[in-house]
Design a protein around this motif. Sequence first.
Motif, PDB file in Angstrom:
ATOM      1  N   ASP A   1       0.803  -1.222   0.000  1.00 44.90           N
ATOM      2  CA  ASP A   1       0.000   0.000   0.000  1.00 44.90           C
ATOM      3  C   ASP A   1       0.832   1.266   0.000  1.00 44.90           C
ATOM      4  O   ASP A   1       0.424   2.291  -0.533  1.00 44.90           O
ATOM      5  CB  ASP A   1      -0.934  -0.020   1.206  1.00 44.90           C
ATOM      6  CG  ASP A   1      -1.940  -1.141   1.097  1.00 44.90           C
ATOM      7  OD1 ASP A   1      -2.968  -0.931   0.449  1.00 44.90           O
ATOM      8  OD2 ASP A   1      -1.673  -2.247   1.616  1.00 44.90           O
TER       9      ASP A   1
ATOM     10  N   ILE B   1       7.901   7.116  -9.513  1.00 39.27           N
ATOM     11  CA  ILE B   1       8.600   7.919 -10.518  1.00 39.27           C
ATOM     12  C   ILE B   1       8.989   7.094 -11.744  1.00 39.27           C
ATOM     13  O   ILE B   1       9.167   5.935 -11.697  1.00 39.27           O
ATOM     14  CB  ILE B   1       9.886   8.526  -9.935  1.00 39.27           C
ATOM     15  CG1 ILE B   1      10.586   7.429  -9.106  1.00 39.27           C
ATOM     16  CG2 ILE B   1       9.585   9.707  -9.089  1.00 39.27           C
ATOM     17  CD1 ILE B   1      12.004   7.301  -9.376  1.00 39.27           C
TER      18      ILE B   1
ATOM     19  N   LEU C   1       3.389   5.892  -3.272  1.00 40.39           N
ATOM     20  CA  LEU C   1       2.174   5.115  -3.491  1.00 40.39           C
ATOM     21  C   LEU C   1       2.228   4.613  -4.928  1.00 40.39           C
ATOM     22  O   LEU C   1       3.140   4.954  -5.686  1.00 40.39           O
ATOM     23  CB  LEU C   1       0.931   5.993  -3.305  1.00 40.39           C
ATOM     24  CG  LEU C   1       0.824   6.766  -1.990  1.00 40.39           C
ATOM     25  CD1 LEU C   1      -0.469   7.574  -1.973  1.00 40.39           C
ATOM     26  CD2 LEU C   1       0.857   5.803  -0.809  1.00 40.39           C
TER      27      LEU C   1
ATOM     28  N   GLU D   1       0.522   5.636  -7.279  1.00 39.28           N
ATOM     29  CA  GLU D   1       0.312   6.714  -8.254  1.00 39.28           C
ATOM     30  C   GLU D   1       1.490   7.680  -8.406  1.00 39.28           C
ATOM     31  O   GLU D   1       1.563   8.375  -9.411  1.00 39.28           O
ATOM     32  CB  GLU D   1      -0.942   7.535  -7.921  1.00 39.28           C
ATOM     33  CG  GLU D   1      -1.702   7.123  -6.703  1.00 39.28           C
ATOM     34  CD  GLU D   1      -2.530   5.876  -6.970  1.00 39.28           C
ATOM     35  OE1 GLU D   1      -2.537   4.992  -6.101  1.00 39.28           O
ATOM     36  OE2 GLU D   1      -3.136   5.783  -8.040  1.00 39.28           O
ATOM     37  N   ASN D   2       2.363   7.746  -7.457  1.00 41.63           N
ATOM     38  CA  ASN D   2       3.478   8.690  -7.627  1.00 41.63           C
ATOM     39  C   ASN D   2       4.819   7.980  -7.801  1.00 41.63           C
ATOM     40  O   ASN D   2       5.876   8.562  -7.566  1.00 41.63           O
ATOM     41  CB  ASN D   2       3.539   9.679  -6.455  1.00 41.63           C
ATOM     42  CG  ASN D   2       3.981   9.043  -5.152  1.00 41.63           C
ATOM     43  OD1 ASN D   2       3.716   7.878  -4.935  1.00 41.63           O
ATOM     44  ND2 ASN D   2       4.631   9.801  -4.311  1.00 41.63           N
TER      45      ASN D   2
END
Lengths: 308, 308
Positions: A263, A308, A303, A305-306
């Motif tokens: 998570d 890189i 997370l 979504e970020n």
Amino acid sequence: MSKVLEAVEQIGYSRDIAAANLARQRGYTFAFVLPEPTNSFLIGLHEAIRDAMPTAMADRVSIRVCTPTALDPHAVARTVVELQDQAVDGIAIMSAETPQIRDSLIRAAHAGIRTVAMISDLPSTARSHFIGIDGVAAGRTAGRLMGQFIGRPSGNILTVAGSMMVRDHLERRLGFDQVIGEDFPGLQTLASLEGRDDAEAVYQVVSNAFRKSRDIVGVYCFGGGASGLLRALSDLDVGREVVVIAHELTPPTRTALLEGRLDAVISQDVSHVVRSAIRVLRADCDGREIIASQERIRIEIMLKENLI
Amino acid sequence: MSKVLEAVEQIGYSRDIAAANLARQRGYTFAFVLPEPTNSFLIGLHEAIRDAMPTAMADRVSIRVCTPTALDPHAVARTVVELQDQAVDGIAIMSAETPQIRDSLIRAAHAGIRTVAMISDLPSTARSHFIGIDGVAAGRTAGRLMGQFIGRPSGNILTVAGSMMVRDHLERRLGFDQVIGEDFPGLQTLASLEGRDDAEAVYQVVSNAFRKSRDIVGVYCFGGGASGLLRALSDLDVGREVVVIAHELTPPTRTALLEGRLDAVISQDVSHVVRSAIRVLRADCDGREIIASQERIRIEIMLKENLI
DNA sequence: TTGTAGGCGTTATCAC
DNA sequence: GTGATAACGCCTACAA
């Protein structure tokens, strides 16, 4: 203030350090002392060092890597002592904190060798700087995320420790417990399992723990070997129901993040750590000031979504 | 491969660029084109530029800052054109995306001036690089955090837009909606309020919105002027019940984070952006390759516990 | 085309 | 001490 310094102030003169270095043909030799690449994090760290070499070379600094057996403090201390005789200008070290190692570093400092601690701090060793993240704050960050993500008022949280970079890991656990205790009193943090920073060991202890205990709503892995944890959770088929948080962004944790089996990851940019260590060591050798903001290592929250 | 290049390969020779620059007395002049410091974020960006100047100077690059009126695209374009005549070697620009600005940048590139876009991308302008974060990914990150932190199955989410760095902000909203729609279908994202990147304007629209609507469980501010939002929430006394997420770590958002009036901040390291812009521009001028990993700007998630 | 002298800003050396 | 000078690695300019 002397006349000349006054004039300097007026004119706005500043020594051209590039020209200076060219003139004196000064070279720097730095050594990285760290454990062998036995887990994903350490592999990444070794890679980061290799990647930094070309740039460093162009900057007249040559880099050596020493990997004494991590589990043997004497070996680490011996390495540090050997480095003294080999005309290295600075040492960046990642190791546990034992008397032998501490003494060897103090002696190195006494011999004029600049030292910085990486990843896990070594206070009272005359290291000029610590380059890494605050362990307590990192643990607190994980704690907040865990509490918020669980979203239930009660349940048990499994914690998996490492062992090698002792100080750092203890701090993480401390910070984690602080936040859970303060802000999520219904959640219960279980005693740490010993993962020994090794994927296989982590796999075993986690598998056992899940067989014994139930009502586990979260797992916090604050040592290395997170890939073992992920494998265990897959095998037990409890990926979804429990909130899983680990440290350090590596190929396995990255994949798990993308697949939703993990998570959140608390991380630090190892490339930044390595570059920073080199810059700081250089500044120390030159007697220059460092740019604090540039050298501060951030506690990164990754997370899905970020990434890189 | 020619004999000499072959030999070069063998020997491992690499040009000493410091010596080269010393010899040719080469200097670089770069211009930063960005809006006047009208909100906390822009103030921080201007400060970061000032802070980077000494180091840049030592590296033979002198920096100029131009602040055309942000709301007037013609003024921005005019500035870019003027810069062409002033022998600047490179331009780092943060601006909206309008035809005039696009054209001026293309012309500048044609005149041999290197350009990079900062913070908000300007595709199809021949900018060699974009230095900032992916807006969609940033919005997705905010969305995930919002959904997880709310923890309830349903409710309304207020969103506050900026206006100036248009492209960037649109992307954020898009990413946010994606995640809420996919993973938190019970939550409802309301139409964006127009905050115009200005604290006072944000204060007004948010105050009005809360008076009208109820059942608001979250607020996402993806434009500037977050301090206005925070003030409004304080005045309305709804700090605790709603999850509040904003962008950019600045004095007001930092304070709010520490006080628990803000739950998370999505941020980018402006000092890094500035240093990166300078490095990239230099590399472009020298025809060198950049180190991609070093120039990648991270989407940072800041909570109370990992404030640096 | 190819070669060579001079100089960039600094330090180190050596004679004074 | 102080002061002159070579050298660092490279580029430019001018000469051959």
